[in-house]
Design an enzyme around this catalytic site. Structure first.
Site, PDB file in Angstrom:
ATOM      1  NE  ARG A 107     -23.667  46.839  -2.061  1.00  0.00           N
ATOM      2  CZ  ARG A 107     -23.218  46.233  -3.161  1.00  0.00           C
ATOM      3  NH1 ARG A 107     -23.723  46.537  -4.332  1.00  0.00           N
ATOM      4  NH2 ARG A 107     -22.260  45.339  -3.068  1.00  0.00           N
ATOM      5  CE  LYS A 129     -38.472  48.306  16.714  1.00  0.00           C
ATOM      6  NZ  LYS A 129     -39.004  47.704  17.948  1.00  0.00           N
ATOM      7  CD  GLU A 171     -50.172  44.879  19.788  1.00  0.00           C
ATOM      8  OE1 GLU A 171     -49.706  45.763  20.536  1.00  0.00           O
ATOM      9  OE2 GLU A 171     -49.714  43.710  19.739  1.00  0.00           O
ATOM     10  CE  LYS A 213     -45.188  51.090  16.168  1.00  0.00           C
ATOM     11  NZ  LYS A 213     -45.021  49.705  15.845  1.00  0.00           N
ATOM     12  CD  GLU A 223     -38.006  49.105  21.231  1.00  0.00           C
ATOM     13  OE1 GLU A 223     -38.438  48.889  20.092  1.00  0.00           O
ATOM     14  OE2 GLU A 223     -38.110  48.303  22.170  1.00  0.00           O
ATOM     15  NE  ARG A 227     -40.348  51.695  17.677  1.00  0.00           N
ATOM     16  CZ  ARG A 227     -40.189  51.625  16.382  1.00  0.00           C
ATOM     17  NH1 ARG A 227     -39.331  52.402  15.774  1.00  0.00           N
ATOM     18  NH2 ARG A 227     -40.889  50.769  15.659  1.00  0.00           N
ATOM     19  CG  ASN A 231     -41.630  46.684  23.898  1.00  0.00           C
ATOM     20  OD1 ASN A 231     -42.113  46.397  22.816  1.00  0.00           O
ATOM     21  ND2 ASN A 231     -40.372  47.067  24.044  1.00  0.00           N
ATOM     22  CG  HIS A 234     -45.935  43.397  23.748  1.00  0.00           C
ATOM     23  ND1 HIS A 234     -46.980  44.278  23.948  1.00  0.00           N
ATOM     24  CD2 HIS A 234     -46.066  42.955  22.473  1.00  0.00           C
ATOM     25  CE1 HIS A 234     -47.686  44.371  22.835  1.00  0.00           C
ATOM     26  NE2 HIS A 234     -47.163  43.587  21.920  1.00  0.00           N
ATOM     27  CG  HIS A 238     -43.177  38.908  23.591  1.00  0.00           C
ATOM     28  ND1 HIS A 238     -42.409  40.049  23.553  1.00  0.00           N
ATOM     29  CD2 HIS A 238     -43.958  38.953  22.479  1.00  0.00           C
ATOM     30  CE1 HIS A 238     -42.715  40.741  22.472  1.00  0.00           C
ATOM     31  NE2 HIS A 238     -43.662  40.113  21.801  1.00  0.00           N
ATOM     32  CG  HIS A 250     -49.079  39.207  19.506  1.00  0.00           C
ATOM     33  ND1 HIS A 250     -47.906  39.056  20.213  1.00  0.00           N
ATOM     34  CD2 HIS A 250     -49.242  40.548  19.334  1.00  0.00           C
ATOM     35  CE1 HIS A 250     -47.379  40.246  20.452  1.00  0.00           C
ATOM     36  NE2 HIS A 250     -48.174  41.176  19.924  1.00  0.00           N
TER      37      HIS A 250
HETATM   38  N1  NAD Z   1     -42.395  45.791  12.360  1.00  0.00           N
HETATM   39  C1  NAD Z   1     -43.000  46.074  13.488  1.00  0.00           C
HETATM   40  O1  NAD Z   1     -42.800  47.132  14.091  1.00  0.00           O
HETATM   41  C2  NAD Z   1     -43.991  45.100  14.054  1.00  0.00           C
HETATM   42  C3  NAD Z   1     -44.837  45.480  15.106  1.00  0.00           C
HETATM   43  C4  NAD Z   1     -45.779  44.578  15.572  1.00  0.00           C
HETATM   44  C5  NAD Z   1     -45.839  43.309  15.007  1.00  0.00           C
HETATM   45  N2  NAD Z   1     -44.983  42.959  14.007  1.00  0.00           N
HETATM   46  C6  NAD Z   1     -45.045  41.630  13.392  1.00  0.00           C
HETATM   47  O2  NAD Z   1     -46.287  41.500  12.724  1.00  0.00           O
HETATM   48  C7  NAD Z   1     -46.638  40.112  12.702  1.00  0.00           C
HETATM   49  C8  NAD Z   1     -48.075  39.989  13.125  1.00  0.00           C
HETATM   50  O3  NAD Z   1     -48.895  40.674  12.214  1.00  0.00           O
HETATM   51  P1  NAD Z   1     -50.319  40.104  11.786  1.00  0.00           P
HETATM   52  O4  NAD Z   1     -51.101  39.836  12.996  1.00  0.00           O
HETATM   53  O5  NAD Z   1     -50.865  40.989  10.749  1.00  0.00           O
HETATM   54  O6  NAD Z   1     -49.907  38.670  11.211  1.00  0.00           O
HETATM   55  P2  NAD Z   1     -50.059  37.999   9.756  1.00  0.00           P
HETATM   56  O7  NAD Z   1     -49.398  38.805   8.710  1.00  0.00           O
HETATM   57  O8  NAD Z   1     -49.623  36.577   9.888  1.00  0.00           O
HETATM   58  O9  NAD Z   1     -51.619  38.060   9.508  1.00  0.00           O
HETATM   59  C9  NAD Z   1     -52.466  37.306  10.320  1.00  0.00           C
HETATM   60  C10 NAD Z   1     -53.318  36.326   9.503  1.00  0.00           C
HETATM   61  O10 NAD Z   1     -54.344  37.050   8.855  1.00  0.00           O
HETATM   62  C11 NAD Z   1     -54.334  36.799   7.459  1.00  0.00           C
HETATM   63  N3  NAD Z   1     -54.803  38.027   6.831  1.00  0.00           N
HETATM   64  C12 NAD Z   1     -54.186  39.229   6.780  1.00  0.00           C
HETATM   65  N4  NAD Z   1     -55.002  40.139   6.229  1.00  0.00           N
HETATM   66  C13 NAD Z   1     -56.153  39.505   5.919  1.00  0.00           C
HETATM   67  C14 NAD Z   1     -57.380  39.920   5.361  1.00  0.00           C
HETATM   68  N5  NAD Z   1     -57.611  41.182   5.014  1.00  0.00           N
HETATM   69  N6  NAD Z   1     -58.355  38.984   5.188  1.00  0.00           N
HETATM   70  C15 NAD Z   1     -58.144  37.695   5.574  1.00  0.00           C
HETATM   71  N7  NAD Z   1     -57.023  37.255   6.129  1.00  0.00           N
HETATM   72  C16 NAD Z   1     -56.038  38.151   6.305  1.00  0.00           C
HETATM   73  C17 NAD Z   1     -52.910  36.386   7.146  1.00  0.00           C
HETATM   74  O11 NAD Z   1     -52.847  35.600   5.984  1.00  0.00           O
HETATM   75  C18 NAD Z   1     -52.547  35.598   8.401  1.00  0.00           C
HETATM   76  O12 NAD Z   1     -53.043  34.288   8.295  1.00  0.00           O
HETATM   77  C19 NAD Z   1     -45.657  39.390  13.599  1.00  0.00           C
HETATM   78  O13 NAD Z   1     -44.696  38.727  12.820  1.00  0.00           O
HETATM   79  C20 NAD Z   1     -45.008  40.511  14.390  1.00  0.00           C
HETATM   80  O14 NAD Z   1     -43.697  40.202  14.784  1.00  0.00           O
HETATM   81  C21 NAD Z   1     -44.079  43.832  13.524  1.00  0.00           C
HETATM   82 ZN    ZN Z   2     -47.834  43.236  19.944  1.00  0.00          ZN
END
Ligand code: NAD
Ligand code: ZN
Length: 356
Positions: A107, A129, A171, A213, A223, A227, A231, A234, A238, A250
């Site tokens: 929980r 999020k 970003e 942010k 949001e 907030r 986007n 995006h 997207h 992305h």
């Molecule tokens: N929660 C939120 O508010 C929010 C906001 C924006 C994006 N997101 C989410 O975040 C995700 C994208 O994040 P991301 O781009 O970090 O993706 P990710 O976590 O897949 O990382 C990208 C790649 O880099 C590698 N990696 C990460 N750190 C590394 C490092 N220090 N050295 C070598 N490799 C490394 C990972 O293994 C992966 O292959 C998406 O799922 C998206 O929906 C969430």
């Molecule tokens: Zn984004």
């Protein structure tokens, strides 16, 4: 609690000790685990903290309910309880899935986020999020569950692949465009940079981007209004990602989205042409080479309209007035754009659809 530039592993151990957690579960993806998780776990063992490391396959396609279930089974098998803490060590995928798991396990238990990608430092780790993707769409199942600490350290970036670096840069530019002209001008002076560039500059852009942010999320955690300006770029971004079946990264999709959505703002008479030129130049300078594809196969508008988060098929856009300023009207921050205008802009870019 946001912690900047401290040695990340020792900092996490200090927090874990201070909060007297009974055990620690480190969640990491298959790439990050070999780079950083092992060191972390041996430090935890040295500190005599019961710990377990849970690995899942890297990639957004694994940010699923089934991965979450496997993580939960591992937690239960190790004997994790309500007094344990989860540590997410990885990019945004790790943060989203580990945070979501923490929010429902027993929980809801505490978690600490240690983002290792640029995108997760400046974007995904902030705002509370958490969630997973489903076949119907991305991030449709999740919760709001803030970590007890987010530990930001640029040292992880040394191993980040170039494409992942650019995902974060897109970003960062977005944050400057929607909120801070001075920061945009700073980026004009320092870009392009990479993980091995001047540490002071890297820290400055990470920190300012986080501040932007944070200040937006603080005003509207759920949001419901402002907030949504995060986007920007995006709606089109997207659609580009989806139409490419996620072959286009992305960051590149968002960079293109920023250009197209700025062009929509320009077409509506809001955004000056000179600023549009500067924006395009900055994105190219940052490393986004071919921002707009030349040949197209499918209709981007279709993908925008079928976005599962859209209400009744309406396509809404964040519009900008100038660099550092979004357009708003009576506390509204997104606007429906006439299909005629949208088509005109997309046609100008040859962006009816995309072919790869
Ligand atoms: N929660 C939120 O508010 C929010 C906001 C924006 C994006 N997101 C989410 O975040 C995700 C994208 O994040 P991301 O781009 O970090 O993706 P990710 O976590 O897949 O990382 C990208 C790649 O880099 C590698 N990696 C990460 N750190 C590394 C490092 N220090 N050295 C070598 N490799 C490394 C990972 O293994 C992966 O292959 C998406 O799922 C998206 O929906 C969430
Ligand atoms: Zn984004």
């Amino acid at each position: 609690m946001l912690i900047f530039w401290k040695e990340p592993i020792q900092t996490a151990i200090k927090i874990i000790r201070g909060k007297k957690y009974a055990g620690v579960a480190v969640i990491s993806d298959s790439n990050v685990i070999s780079l950083y998780a092992n060191t972390f776990v041996s430090c935890l063992k040295k500190a005599k903290l019961p710990c377990s490391v849970i690995e899942f396959p890297a990639g957004d396609s694994n940010k699923t309910r089934s991965t979450k279930e496997k993580i939960e089974d591992s937690l239960l098998k190790t004997g994790a309880g309500r007094d344990w803490v989860i540590v997410a060590l990885g990019g945004g995928v790790t943060g989203d899935i580990a945070g979501f798991t923490a929010s429902t396990f027993m929980r809801g238990i505490d978690w600490i986020n240690i983002p290792t990608s640029l995108l997760s430092m400046v974007d995904a780790s902030l705002g509370g999020k958490t969630g997973v993707n489903t076949p119907s769409g991305k991030n449709l199942i999740g919760t709001f569950h803030n970590p007890v600490a987010i530990i930001i350290s640029e040292t992880f970036l040394q191993t980040l692949p170039h494409l992942e670096w650019l995902n974060g840069i897109a970003e960062i530019i977005k944050h400057a465009v929607i909120m801070d002209r001075k920061f945009f001008e700073f980026l004009e002076r320092v870009l392009p940079i990479g993980p091995h560039s001047n540490r002071k500059i890297i820290r400055k852009i990470i920190r300012r981007s986080i501040e932007i942010k944070k200040s937006i999320v603080k005003q509207d955690e759920r949001e419901l209004s402002i907030r949504s300006i995060l986007n920007f770029g995006h709606t089109v971004g997207h659609a580009i990602e989806k139409s490419s079946e996620y072959k286009i990264s992305h960051g590149r999709a968002v960079a293109t989205g920023i250009i197209v959505e700025a062009a929509i703002s320009m077409e509506l008479g809001l955004f000056p042409h000179s600023s549009f030129k500067r924006l395009t130049e900055l994105l190219i300078q940052a490393g986004f080479k071919s921002l707009v594809q030349k040949k197209f196969s499918s209709d981007l508008i279709y993908f925008m309209r079928t976005d599962k988060k859209k209400r009744m098929g309406k396509i809404n856009f964040v519009l900008i007035k100038d660099i550092g300023k979004v357009y708003s009207n009576k506390n509204l921050f997104t606007f429906e754009v006439p299909e005629k205008t949208l088509k005109k802009v997309l046609n100008r870019f040859g962006l009816k659809g995309l072919e790869y």
